[in-house]
Design a protein around this motif. Structure first.
Motif, PDB file in Angstrom:
ATOM      1  N   UNK B 296       0.804  -1.228   0.000  1.00 27.65           N
ATOM      2  CA  UNK B 296       0.000   0.000   0.000  1.00 27.65           C
ATOM      3  C   UNK B 296       0.838   1.279   0.000  1.00 27.65           C
ATOM      4  N   UNK B 297       1.994   1.266   0.665  1.00 30.71           N
ATOM      5  CA  UNK B 297       2.773   2.515   0.739  1.00 30.71           C
ATOM      6  C   UNK B 297       3.957   2.536  -0.225  1.00 30.71           C
ATOM      7  N   UNK B 298       4.061   1.508  -1.077  1.00 25.70           N
ATOM      8  CA  UNK B 298       5.101   1.536  -2.106  1.00 25.70           C
ATOM      9  C   UNK B 298       4.735   2.583  -3.164  1.00 25.70           C
ATOM     10  N   UNK B 349       9.142   0.082  -9.173  1.00 29.67           N
ATOM     11  CA  UNK B 349       8.702  -0.226  -7.813  1.00 29.67           C
ATOM     12  C   UNK B 349       9.686   0.324  -6.790  1.00 29.67           C
ATOM     13  N   UNK B 351      10.342   1.572  -2.654  1.00 32.50           N
ATOM     14  CA  UNK B 351       9.838   1.572  -1.288  1.00 32.50           C
ATOM     15  C   UNK B 351       9.187   2.924  -0.982  1.00 32.50           C
ATOM     16  N   UNK B 352       8.486   2.973   0.128  1.00 34.21           N
ATOM     17  CA  UNK B 352       7.872   4.250   0.523  1.00 34.21           C
ATOM     18  C   UNK B 352       8.895   5.379   0.535  1.00 34.21           C
ATOM     19  N   UNK B 353      10.117   5.087   0.994  1.00 32.74           N
ATOM     20  CA  UNK B 353      11.107   6.161   1.161  1.00 32.74           C
ATOM     21  C   UNK B 353      11.805   6.532  -0.152  1.00 32.74           C
TER      22      UNK B 353
END
Lengths: 394, 394
Positions: B296-298, B349, B351-353
């Protein structure tokens, strides 16, 4: 076996079981809520049968093997009666998902719901003495074996005229399911047949010694597939399989099975452990190519738990100190990142770096199973007071 | 419209198209490879029809609307001929996945393969003058509309006796598909019927003004569902729908549709943008409960691209500076995190960061579509030299 400091039983009974007893019981409709947020509040009401069945099994097991608390049997009964009333289709197969009040939503082409229903009925039957539950366990087990062995009885996902392949999941789950059936119901020639088949498949077809790997998917005759699916390694799954194999090796005192199990564990720890941040990866490509799964580097709760069980079992069976070190290392990682001391249970989903990605305690995939089973199995294996059965027979 | 510095056309022609021309063409078997790693090396050979069709459409579109390079038409032909030969089942439906050499692997219960096959055939027919391709486009479109409108013609995922619900994806894709069909094939009363249906569904059933959200799933009659599925918001999907609506609003000069489109965009940016790290989240629960999706936060590539298009279209249609600011902000995030200047294309793709989670450039989901379409649409909308059709008619 040198003593371990961890109080698995205390964590289980005080840190995990209360979360499910307080938040999951659906007294209005029967069965359990599994969509539980960090604090235990319900955020979804559908009931996935495999999680319902796993919770019935888990609380029956605690009642049967740890302590005969009537509260735990009551929890198991709530789920068993829901399953008996709603989970079975007219053909004897088991639905995959039900509404809160038990109406069918989905039936799938897989037999996982049936495997968990079988062990739920078996362990609950053993706890309650309910003969109908035991007979339902036997019937469910016979049915799933028949479907599994009858080509074409389940709609294939991939056109079998084009490609035939098979997944590690089925022989693996059959191994664990059969072990539980035997414990609850005693010997049966069918169990020997299923175990022989499962061991042959896992050891002969999915294990590839030259690549130091247990694969998730192979061709119909065990061929290595050169595709992302065929190269996929799930370290947690492989490690779970390794302790299923150790259990069978210990029961039979079979050194060949034990050797394979320990190799799988060694390879999976070497390949799957994230040396930078700790924790086991979710999916890897055996050749280092891109995995298919977006969540490949996330740290999920259950692979870490399976690795706690497998390393402790390996230590119990071999006495090798490196397994004890691995067990402590994994346990420390879990304690630092997964355990929620404020609200109980473990988080399920961390980013690669160990920060919490999703703080729910339950979902369509996470229920009262992997965490309590991990702590229960570790308690059994460590078995300080010798009052319990050997871990592979309990 | 104040000028924007970005050279979308240069990024498209020099930074993205060459990646696919150099690495995706399967001269041996026809069609395209989409499982391409960071450098463009093939890591899987199965062919997902929607990605094959999207690439046919994209290269045909560039040939038709940007520059009549024979190389681009050749690329389109390679995919079109593969589709014409292998993608269609005997019933006229389109397979979901094929082997490298075109044998069927899966046919699914959804009509997305058909929608992309229709626009692939239409745009390729327009590029090549191949009348059979145009007729195939019309036939595929008629067939998918018939299946969509005939209850029971596709096996439902969820038992319809228990629960009936519907997904935003179909009316949304019908809107975009019909727009492309009309551009390639001219007017047709059927297109008006489909557009009217899609607009009614999206605006009347999935848009909920009181919650400032466009929902992914609603009940069969448009009811808001109080479940994780029913509360799910996909900001990228909503933003993509917003520019589909803007395109239709501009074509009709309809201020009501435009108002809805801009509201969806505003709500989705407000809710979906990650103020801490930048980028759009993949999934959110409208009430802030736990989402179902692990990722969800990717930060995925396509929501950011759709937001570049939608904010630029909103700026073109309203002249409001805040849309220009948003466009530049999103473009900067993409440039800093997604663009791979060493090997071309964008990562898919993060990560969130903002760190790269998977460095492949193509997969079963990512092909020669969202990135080139983003740059092409932005080039069209910015349209400095006025040599092109208005963006909503090109």
């Amino acid at each position: 076996m040198q003593s371990l400091d961890a109080d698995y039983c205390g964590q289980l009974v005080d840190g995990v079981v209360p979360f499910w007893v307080e938040h999951s019981l659906d007294r209005a409709c029967g069965g359990y809520h599994t969509f539980l947020d960090r604090e235990g509040q319900v955020y979804g009401s559908d009931k996935y049968v495999w999680l319902q069945a796993r919770q019935v099994w888990m609380f029956s097991k605690l009642y049967n093997a740890l302590e005969a608390r009537s509260e735990w049997l009551d929890v198991a009964r709530l789920g068993y009666e829901f399953l008996a009333k709603h989970a079975y289709d007219a053909d004897g197969r088991v639905f995959f998902a039900l509404t809160r009040d038990g109406r069918p939503l989905r039936k799938r082409r897989y037999l996982f719901s049936e495997t968990f229903a079988a062990i739920a009925c078996a362990e609950y039957g053993r706890a309650s003495g309910d003969e109908a539950a035991l007979e339902r366990a036997r019937a469910t087990y016979r049915l799933l074996w028949r479907f599994y062995r009858t080509p074409g009885s389940l709609e294939p996902k991939i056109d079998p005229r084009t490609r035939r392949c098979k997944a590690l999941a089925m022989p693996m789950i059959l191994l664990a399911t059969t072990h539980e059936m035997r414990l609850a119901l005693g010997d049966d020639p069918l169990y020997d047949e299923v175990l022989a088949h499962s061991l042959d498949e896992i050891r002969g077809q999915f294990l590839r010694r030259e690549e130091r790997a247990l694969f998730e998917t192979v061709g119909a005759d065990g061929e290595r597939l050169d595709s992302p699916e065929g190269r996929c390694i799930n370290p947690g799954h492989a490690i779970e399989a390794s302790w299923f194999l150790m259990r069978e090796a210990a029961r039979r005192d079979d050194h060949g099975i034990l050797r394979d199990a320990l190799d799988i564990l060694d390879w999976s720890l070497a390949r799957g452990w994230d040396e930078a941040y700790g924790g086991l990866y979710s999916f890897l490509d055996v050749e280092g190519r891109p995995p298919l799964q977006l969540e490949w580097d996330m740290k999920l709760w259950w692979p870490q738990g399976e690795a706690m069980i497998a390393t402790l079992a390996a230590y119990a069976l071999t006495g090798e100190a490196r397994y004890r070190s691995w067990h402590k290392r994994i346990g420390r990682y879990v304690s630092d990142h997964f355990v929620d001391r404020a609200y109980g249970e473990w988080y399920g989903y961390l980013h690669r770096d160990g920060t919490v990605a999703l703080d729910c305690k339950g979902s369509a995939f996470k229920g009262a199973f992997h965490v309590p089973r991990t702590l229960w199995m570790c308690h059994l294996i460590a078995n300080k007071d010798k009052s319990l059965q050997p871990w592979y027979l309990a």
